[in-house]
Design an enzyme around this catalytic site. Sequence first.
Site, PDB file in Angstrom:
ATOM      1  N   GLY A  96     -20.125 -22.286  -2.472  1.00  0.00           N
ATOM      2  CA  GLY A  96     -18.759 -22.473  -2.014  1.00  0.00           C
ATOM      3  C   GLY A  96     -17.769 -22.287  -3.142  1.00  0.00           C
ATOM      4  O   GLY A  96     -18.125 -22.284  -4.327  1.00  0.00           O
ATOM      5  N   GLY A 109     -24.463 -24.242  -7.867  1.00  0.00           N
ATOM      6  CA  GLY A 109     -23.053 -24.505  -7.590  1.00  0.00           C
ATOM      7  C   GLY A 109     -22.422 -25.526  -8.498  1.00  0.00           C
ATOM      8  O   GLY A 109     -22.363 -25.357  -9.717  1.00  0.00           O
ATOM      9  N   ILE A 130     -23.426 -28.532  -9.268  1.00  0.00           N
ATOM     10  CA  ILE A 130     -24.313 -29.477  -9.953  1.00  0.00           C
ATOM     11  C   ILE A 130     -24.398 -29.091 -11.435  1.00  0.00           C
ATOM     12  O   ILE A 130     -24.773 -27.959 -11.751  1.00  0.00           O
ATOM     13  CB  ILE A 130     -25.729 -29.461  -9.335  1.00  0.00           C
ATOM     14  N   VAL A 189     -15.153 -17.354  -5.229  1.00  0.00           N
ATOM     15  CA  VAL A 189     -15.259 -18.215  -6.404  1.00  0.00           C
ATOM     16  C   VAL A 189     -14.058 -18.012  -7.326  1.00  0.00           C
ATOM     17  O   VAL A 189     -13.512 -18.977  -7.874  1.00  0.00           O
ATOM     18  CB  VAL A 189     -16.574 -17.964  -7.154  1.00  0.00           C
ATOM     19  N   LYS A 220     -32.562 -18.037 -10.009  1.00  0.00           N
ATOM     20  CA  LYS A 220     -32.192 -19.371 -10.489  1.00  0.00           C
ATOM     21  C   LYS A 220     -33.378 -20.083 -11.127  1.00  0.00           C
ATOM     22  O   LYS A 220     -33.219 -20.792 -12.127  1.00  0.00           O
ATOM     23  CB  LYS A 220     -31.628 -20.186  -9.327  1.00  0.00           C
ATOM     24  N   LYS A 254     -25.895 -15.141 -11.579  1.00  0.00           N
ATOM     25  CA  LYS A 254     -27.310 -15.514 -11.739  1.00  0.00           C
ATOM     26  C   LYS A 254     -28.201 -14.294 -11.962  1.00  0.00           C
ATOM     27  O   LYS A 254     -29.161 -14.350 -12.729  1.00  0.00           O
ATOM     28  CB  LYS A 254     -27.782 -16.294 -10.515  1.00  0.00           C
TER      29      LYS A 254
END
Length: 439
Positions: free
Chosen positions: A306, A138, A140, A18, A209, A109
């Site tokens: 990703g 991710g 969104i 990331v 989450k 998270k």
Amino acid sequence: MDATRNTINVGMLGFGTVGAGVYRVLAENAAEIGARVGRPVRISRILVKDPTKPRPLRFDRSIITCDASDILSDPDIDIVVELIGNSHPALEYTLQAIGNGHHVVTANKEAIAKYGDRIFQAAASSGVDVRFEGSVAGGIPIIRSIVDSLAANRVESILGIVNGTTNFILTQMTENHTEFGDALCEAQRLGYAEANPSDDIEGYDAAYKTAILASVGFSAQVAPEMVSREGISRIHALDIGYARDLGYVVKMVACARRRCSGLELWVRPTLVHEAHPLASVAGAYNAVMVRGNASGDLMFSGRGAGDLPTASAVVGDIVEIAEGIVHSRGPRTWRSAGSPAPVYPNDELESSFYIRTVVDDSPGVLASIAGVFATLGVSLQSVIQKGRKRPVDVVFITHPAKLGAVRTAVDQIKAGRFVHDVPAVIPALDDPEWRGALS
């Protein structure tokens, strides 16, 4: 922190997948980001464990450091981006950054789910901003959508697929008829699953989450341990096939829903009717459905993991904070909800259930099992015998029933003389607008 400085300086803790994505997005979109913010945004320092490690992109190696204090104690750094993962030392670094007057962006998270209230209180005391869009789903923009776009709503429920690893595995099992172990190996080969995948496949990641989404959506204090959790490691390809014959797919679903006496909070494998919007979310994609009392149902979907999708969320947070610095806007305040939110009792939750038993093909077996269900008030919708082998698979589909009653029934059925096993008990998605699926 100098609001008149010509550049917004970012210090990044961690330079893995990331982190590399964040560096790439900031570099490739530098002109657009600079124009929006009103001045350049650049990474001026990066904390790594191994400075000699090969990296998949070109960058100025002079900004690398192995000493966190080079970032956390640098007054010229405006924003600290925490991308280490796990709770520690990420929490300690985050609190130190906040204490030194740095704004913080994180995709962690676990730290936000476990210690978010502590982090937000520290940020409010120091007058700095903390953003965490990348911690859930991710790329969104679900946190921002709930907090900003749905600000006029009372959020009633949040339902979704929030773990790309488990969704990929279940998709492989559904489409390629593979067993769990083979699908997991494929996920690891493609980089969707870690070498130790327990956080994903046992539901811990999704529970973190869910706790974050519930905390944000309901303005409540929700800890991960409040989320009922069940993983996918015991799901068989056989049950996925039987579910498909009935018009269902099996998905790892996360739910946070208001009830009259508390919050319904769970993460578990669930039968989702093929007509439901979540049924078509395949591979490593995520989707979140939010129901507001004014907006109705809204669905957000996209890549849930990703480098670039998560980096997009992280950089979005950086840009918002940078704009606030340039225009002298105050930080967003995440208010504490006080005591933890009450949780609706898990055993009281109702849904239809798919229950597969392995029994002797003998007279009276089905009647005895049906009697157990009847005694405990579990009404059967259908009974289906699958296959011709001995012993045989018998699948029971119930009408909506309480989870506690179903668990008690299954325990009693397992003790039956002609019952070999009850290898699968899978609830169906209990959404009133979609409940007709099993009829």
